[in-house]
Enzyme design. Sequence first.
Site, PDB file in Angstrom:
ATOM      1  CD  GLN A 113      -3.138  -0.475   2.251  1.00 54.01           C
ATOM      2  OE1 GLN A 113      -2.724  -0.053   3.332  1.00 54.01           O
ATOM      3  NE2 GLN A 113      -4.413  -0.736   2.046  1.00 54.01           N
ATOM      4  CG  HIS A 118      -4.370   3.791   1.915  1.00 57.98           C
ATOM      5  ND1 HIS A 118      -5.670   4.201   2.056  1.00 57.98           N
ATOM      6  CD2 HIS A 118      -4.087   3.071   3.033  1.00 57.98           C
ATOM      7  CE1 HIS A 118      -6.152   3.760   3.210  1.00 57.98           C
ATOM      8  NE2 HIS A 118      -5.214   3.065   3.817  1.00 57.98           N
ATOM      9  N   GLY A 119      -6.267   5.471  -1.212  1.00 52.85           N
ATOM     10  CA  GLY A 119      -7.062   6.687  -1.340  1.00 52.85           C
ATOM     11  C   GLY A 119      -8.215   6.719  -0.361  1.00 52.85           C
ATOM     12  CB  ALA A 120      -9.557   4.357   1.787  1.00 52.27           C
ATOM     13  CE1 TYR A 150      -4.770   7.504   7.452  1.00 50.10           C
ATOM     14  CE2 TYR A 150      -4.129   5.743   5.960  1.00 50.10           C
ATOM     15  CZ  TYR A 150      -4.383   6.190   7.235  1.00 50.10           C
ATOM     16  OH  TYR A 150      -4.237   5.342   8.303  1.00 50.10           O
ATOM     17  NE  ARG A 167      -7.997   0.787   2.957  1.00 51.21           N
ATOM     18  CZ  ARG A 167      -8.419  -0.288   3.615  1.00 51.21           C
ATOM     19  NH1 ARG A 167      -8.378  -1.470   3.027  1.00 51.21           N
ATOM     20  NH2 ARG A 167      -8.894  -0.196   4.840  1.00 51.21           N
ATOM     21  N   GLY A 203      -9.190  -8.094   7.062  1.00 49.97           N
ATOM     22  CA  GLY A 203      -8.134  -7.342   7.738  1.00 49.97           C
ATOM     23  C   GLY A 203      -7.862  -7.871   9.129  1.00 49.97           C
TER      24      GLY A 203
END
Length: 394
Positions: free
Chosen positions: A21, A97-99, A102, A149, A242
């Site tokens: 990630q 990681h676009g979730a 962040y 994400r 997870g």
Amino acid sequence: VEGWQAVTDAVHDAGGRIFLQLWHVGRISHSLYHDGEKPVAPSPIPAEGEVITPELEMTSFETPRALETEEVPEVVEQYRRGAENAQRAGFDGVEIHGANGYLIDQFLRSGTNDRADRYGGSLDNRLRFLREVMAAVTDVWTSDRVGVRLSPLAPIHGIYDDTPEATFRGAAATANDHDLAYVHLVEPDAPKPPVAGDGDAADVFGAIREAFDGALVANGNYDTDTATDAIERGYADLVAFGRAFLANPDLPRRLKEGLPINVPDEDTFYNGDEHGYTDYPTWEELQNGVAIDTLDSLADLEARERERTGIDSLSVGHTEVHGYYIEVTDANRDRVPDDYRRRQTLKNSERYVTPGLQEREESILGATARADAREYELFVDVRERVAAETERIQ
């Protein structure tokens, strides 16, 4: 990079595949991590809540510094370098990681992006940073080795968007334009099956499904039955796990064979060491290394240890995964006997095991010992036996 090469080699030797990630947390940080410099973000809007400091204490988020327009391409290049390093380290691909509130998420959402330049305002402008990151990463990796994400309805640290259906339809379409392998979709942590009826969730996730032609990976509190249902009815192509994977290093086998699942010990999350991350037992270890024969009263053990140590606030407890422990508050840490072995540091206390808990013939709990290079670790039997025995002694 060399350290990660050892990790990817181990995964490949075990027949696995591993993606890295690519993160930038933006405002979800603190100046304590940046030599006194404020964290950066699209706009000077602070996150709600608290952040963990390097000393494992909690403190309020700061107001971030807004990135200057000319600085944004420099951050995009950081994603490119991360992608290049992932290749050098032997990863099989990368996930943008676009979730989770962040940096990319902060650019996407109207509630955290009030910029007036080419990276803010209209939806197309708010999507620009994501487009540029995707372009940089797919310049390093072929697009079939890149995913993204997204968490469209997660209100993490106060992040929000005024038009989530349009915003995340646009984000999914951007992923489709770059021919990414998958979209990893973080759902509300609620009972499943998810988004099965009417409402905002169904509209948002339906829009993402319509806009993206690749694989959709669902994520959020699934078990074997609900994951199978999500795939069979066409809601998702894959389901990600997870916390369950954290607590079960052999999770694929357990799901396939219907074996009991280790329950994650949430007290160990984000506590700064390996406990709760690398020390959960596999099914084989539970069968070969642990068996509970007899359990005397935990109250008797607690009373004995209180008398022996003179610490009246000492308590004895157990978790289904990690076994039995003796907990002592920080105020009494200097009174802990020499034969106590630390096994976990919490915010205001320490957990210990003793030789009496480590050796079957000495332990009033009748537990078996399991030693390794770091320290002795106790594992209890499967959940059903633990629950039954605990009920018997109470």
